[in-house]
Design a protein around this motif. Structure first.
Motif, PDB file in Angstrom:
ATOM      1  N   ILE A  50     -80.387  -9.077  42.880  1.00 29.57           N
ATOM      2  CA  ILE A  50     -81.404  -9.820  42.282  1.00 29.57           C
ATOM      3  C   ILE A  50     -81.121 -10.229  40.891  1.00 29.57           C
ATOM      4  O   ILE A  50     -81.412 -11.197  40.098  1.00 29.57           O
ATOM      5  CB  ILE A  50     -82.709  -9.380  42.465  1.00 29.57           C
ATOM      6  CG1 ILE A  50     -82.896  -9.278  44.079  1.00 29.57           C
ATOM      7  CG2 ILE A  50     -83.895 -10.009  41.716  1.00 29.57           C
ATOM      8  CD1 ILE A  50     -84.340  -8.574  44.592  1.00 29.57           C
ATOM      9  N   GLN A  51     -80.764  -9.176  40.147  1.00 28.19           N
ATOM     10  CA  GLN A  51     -80.583  -9.447  38.521  1.00 28.19           C
ATOM     11  C   GLN A  51     -79.402 -10.349  38.181  1.00 28.19           C
ATOM     12  O   GLN A  51     -79.713 -11.042  37.530  1.00 28.19           O
ATOM     13  CB  GLN A  51     -80.306  -8.086  38.063  1.00 28.19           C
ATOM     14  CG  GLN A  51     -81.537  -7.011  37.826  1.00 28.19           C
ATOM     15  CD  GLN A  51     -81.120  -5.770  37.528  1.00 28.19           C
ATOM     16  OE1 GLN A  51     -79.998  -5.444  37.237  1.00 28.19           O
ATOM     17  NE2 GLN A  51     -82.212  -4.895  36.882  1.00 28.19           N
ATOM     18  N   VAL A  52     -78.345 -10.150  39.098  1.00 29.67           N
ATOM     19  CA  VAL A  52     -77.121 -11.305  39.093  1.00 29.67           C
ATOM     20  C   VAL A  52     -77.734 -12.581  39.273  1.00 29.67           C
ATOM     21  O   VAL A  52     -77.558 -13.732  38.543  1.00 29.67           O
ATOM     22  CB  VAL A  52     -76.162 -11.045  39.815  1.00 29.67           C
ATOM     23  CG1 VAL A  52     -75.111 -12.084  39.959  1.00 29.67           C
ATOM     24  CG2 VAL A  52     -75.517  -9.664  39.485  1.00 29.67           C
ATOM     25  N   LEU A  53     -78.651 -12.768  40.036  1.00 32.17           N
ATOM     26  CA  LEU A  53     -79.157 -14.214  40.526  1.00 32.17           C
ATOM     27  C   LEU A  53     -80.118 -14.706  39.532  1.00 32.17           C
ATOM     28  O   LEU A  53     -80.074 -16.029  38.985  1.00 32.17           O
ATOM     29  CB  LEU A  53     -80.022 -14.122  41.725  1.00 32.17           C
ATOM     30  CG  LEU A  53     -79.087 -14.019  42.862  1.00 32.17           C
ATOM     31  CD1 LEU A  53     -79.828 -14.045  44.277  1.00 32.17           C
ATOM     32  CD2 LEU A  53     -77.870 -15.194  43.045  1.00 32.17           C
ATOM     33  N   THR A  54     -80.962 -13.879  38.961  1.00 37.76           N
ATOM     34  CA  THR A  54     -81.926 -14.291  37.732  1.00 37.76           C
ATOM     35  C   THR A  54     -81.306 -14.782  36.327  1.00 37.76           C
ATOM     36  O   THR A  54     -82.025 -15.432  35.909  1.00 37.76           O
ATOM     37  CB  THR A  54     -82.823 -13.299  37.726  1.00 37.76           C
ATOM     38  OG1 THR A  54     -82.183 -11.875  37.312  1.00 37.76           O
ATOM     39  CG2 THR A  54     -83.887 -12.998  38.951  1.00 37.76           C
ATOM     40  N   ARG A  55     -80.049 -14.331  36.491  1.00 36.85           N
ATOM     41  CA  ARG A  55     -79.440 -14.471  35.070  1.00 36.85           C
ATOM     42  C   ARG A  55     -78.916 -15.920  35.220  1.00 36.85           C
ATOM     43  O   ARG A  55     -78.480 -16.382  34.304  1.00 36.85           O
ATOM     44  CB  ARG A  55     -78.514 -13.526  34.791  1.00 36.85           C
ATOM     45  CG  ARG A  55     -78.822 -12.138  34.545  1.00 36.85           C
ATOM     46  CD  ARG A  55     -77.856 -11.345  33.987  1.00 36.85           C
ATOM     47  NE  ARG A  55     -78.183  -9.837  33.877  1.00 36.85           N
ATOM     48  CZ  ARG A  55     -77.806  -8.911  34.594  1.00 36.85           C
ATOM     49  NH1 ARG A  55     -76.844  -9.346  35.617  1.00 36.85           N
ATOM     50  NH2 ARG A  55     -78.267  -7.644  34.623  1.00 36.85           N
ATOM     51  N   GLN A  56     -78.729 -16.474  36.455  1.00 31.08           N
ATOM     52  CA  GLN A  56     -77.871 -17.662  36.398  1.00 31.08           C
ATOM     53  C   GLN A  56     -78.735 -19.014  36.003  1.00 31.08           C
ATOM     54  O   GLN A  56     -78.145 -19.972  35.592  1.00 31.08           O
ATOM     55  CB  GLN A  56     -77.645 -17.976  38.103  1.00 31.08           C
ATOM     56  CG  GLN A  56     -77.072 -16.963  38.758  1.00 31.08           C
ATOM     57  CD  GLN A  56     -75.544 -16.438  37.925  1.00 31.08           C
ATOM     58  OE1 GLN A  56     -74.846 -17.461  37.614  1.00 31.08           O
ATOM     59  NE2 GLN A  56     -75.684 -15.079  37.400  1.00 31.08           N
TER      60      GLN A  56
END
Length: 538
Positions: free
Chosen positions: A111-117
């Motif tokens: 989820i953290q990887v996606l929110t940084r996008q």
């Protein structure tokens, strides 16, 4: 870890740590089935140390090196003092809670990887990353489900189960370059030059480039790291040697913790993440080496009577697969393969985190108990041990306690005190040993909290807690609690004699049947010969 440590750890550091752990443990470990690499908890540990130390102006890599060196000594002290004997108190209760925690760490990282996008790739890239991650999750999960189904031939199912996830990553890495998706900017996996660190430094850390006071400040951090690895690696090893795997080769927990200390010190000197046993990769590796057979479940009744299930016959215990994956990982540090790795979108990596998290949850004991509580009892097999429990409320209480333990562990990792989460995990062991027996009967605990590994695996640490086994004195386990060693030997001898007589009788019957079939065959050929020799017959 790459983002939260200001690019201190990149792809090459993680790959080299995985190679170090795989090669050392596949060649020298007593239990080479355990997959060793960079785990989610050590990621939390590394960036928490970074947040604490860098504001003081301390050299981050030199400080981590001293943590690794101090931890090396502590691991060796644990090995030399047979501290792994305390594993006799580790049961499914603490293992399931820790496995549940690791699974949610994977989900959180995805989820953290996606929110940084949104900041890196913009709105279109963020939504495409979300879509791709969910597709990777769906296909990766489906590959595992096909492996456990009756769909297709068994060798095809096994191939899909073992290689479905990496093939999914390859497919969706190329999938985003088709149609209008190729015009959408996507953040990809950051890489560096072949066989070189991510930052401008050498592989050998100048551990003397730190104040004397910081060397001693590293000691409490090393204590926490040692606690984490003592529990994390041994739990990974226990689960990889679980009761569902009929292993033939004994474990060696003391020697393996000695090797883990060695790899921890070497990793500190190289400036790479500290490797240790991986969950769920370690039990998945053992599961992939299982040879199964189909049997009939005689305990079922009614429409389910005669239902067949597949059980594990034996495990192919060897060192080649672990070593091979380590050497292949080393190959990915070459220039051409780093270019290929750089093509992988971060949305695909987020999907991989989701797959590992969901698969870990799927086989976790907490999840299985919650599914049992949510299932219609009319469709629950009679062979399910939970269904035979008289006090069904005990299942609710036990699951609630496990969720509280998970919540406490997960909550502390979201604060600056995340560095102390190994202590919370370690406290779960005495809670299970001394507190739970006051509220649950021995029969209930035997169902709700079975031993993690078999008595054979646990012999080197004194057996499982609560079992009437005295390995140190070489006595034979008492099966019914009322018979001594000599009675057991007599009974085993009688049972062996009966088995020998049955095998002899079976061989005699088989031989007589063969003679009878041979006689009938000869009689049949004689009749055909006579019939063809009669006049007027063709």
């Amino acid at each position: 870890m790459f983002t939260k440590t200001d690019m201190s750890f990149g792809v090459n550091e993680v790959l080299l740590a995985s190679v170090l752990g795989s090669v050392v443990f596949s060649v020298f470990a007593a239990q080479p089935l355990v997959i060793v690499g960079v785990t989610g908890p050590i990621t939390v540990f590394n960036y928490t140390v970074y947040d604490i130390i860098t504001p003081r102006g301390t050299n981050y890599f030199a400080f981590l090196c001293w943590i690794g060196l101090w931890s090396l000594l502590m691991h060796w002290v644990l090995a030399l003092t047979n501290a792994c004997n305390a594993l006799t108190y580790v049961t499914r209760f603490s293992c399931d809670i820790f496995g549940f925690y690791v699974a949610f760490i994977y989900l959180q990282k995805g989820i953290q990887v996606l929110t940084r996008q949104w900041d890196v790739s913009g709105e279109a890239g963020a939504y495409l990353s979300i879509m791709v991650s969910l597709l990777v999750l769906g296909f990766g999960f489906a590959a595992g489900e096909v492996g456990g189904s009756n769909f297709l031939q068994r060798h095809v199912r096994k191939f899909i189960e073992d290689y479905g996830t990496p093939l999914t990553l390859i497919f969706f890495t190329g999938f985003v370059h088709f149609g209008h998706m190729k015009d959408v900017p996507l953040a990809t996996l950051p890489t560096s030059k072949a066989f070189l660190p991510t930052t401008d430094r050498g592989w050998f850390i100048h551990f003397w480039d730190v104040d004397v006071g910081d060397i001693f400040i590293a000691i409490p951090f090393a204590v926490l790291l040692t606690i984490l690895f003592y529990f994390d690696h041994n739990v990974s090893s226990l689960i990889a040697q679980g009761t569902e795997f009929p292993l033939r080769k004994p474990a060696g927990f003391h020697w393996d913790i000695f090797l883990l200390g060695l790899t921890t010190g070497v990793a500190g000197l190289l400036g790479i993440p500290f490797p240790n046993g991986l969950i769920p990769q370690a039990p998945f590796h053992t599961n992939s080496l299982c040879v199964t057979r189909q049997v009939t479940d005689d305990s079922e009744s009614g429409a389910a009577k005669g239902h067949t299930t597949r059980v594990v016959d034996h495990v192919v215990e060897q060192r080649v697969s672990n070593l091979a994956q380590g050497l292949l990982t080393l190959g990915t540090m070459t220039g051409p393969l780093l270019v290929v790795l750089h093509l992988i979108p971060r949305g695909v990596l987020a999907g991989l985190f989701f797959v590992m998290g969901v698969q870990a949850l799927q086989t976790n004991g907490i999840t299985l108990k919650m599914l049992y509580l949510a299932r219609d009892k009319n469709f629950t097999p009679a062979s399910d041990p939970l269904k035979r429990m008289q006090r069904q409320q005990a299942i609710w209480y036990f699951v609630l306690l496990e969720l509280i333990g998970f919540g406490a562990t997960f909550a502390i990792t979201q604060t600056i005190a995340a560095i102390g989460f190994p202590i919370i995990i370690l406290l779960l062991v005495p809670v299970r040993t001394f507190l739970l027996p006051k509220y649950f009967t021995a029969e209930e605990l035997s169902v709700l909290d079975a031993p993690t590994a078999s008595p054979f695996t646990m012999e080197s640490v004194g057996g499982n807690f609560g079992e009437d086994v005295d390995v140190a004195n070489g006595s034979i386990p008492t099966l019914d609690g009322g018979k001594g060693e000599e009675d057991e030997i007599v009974e085993r001898g009688e049972a062996s004699s009966k088995m020998t007589r049955r095998r002899t009788s079976f061989r005699n019957e088989t031989r007589d049947e063969a003679f009878e079939m041979q006689r009938l065959g000869s009689r049949s050929r004689e009749i055909r010969r006579r019939s063809t020799s009669r006049p007027g017959r063709s």
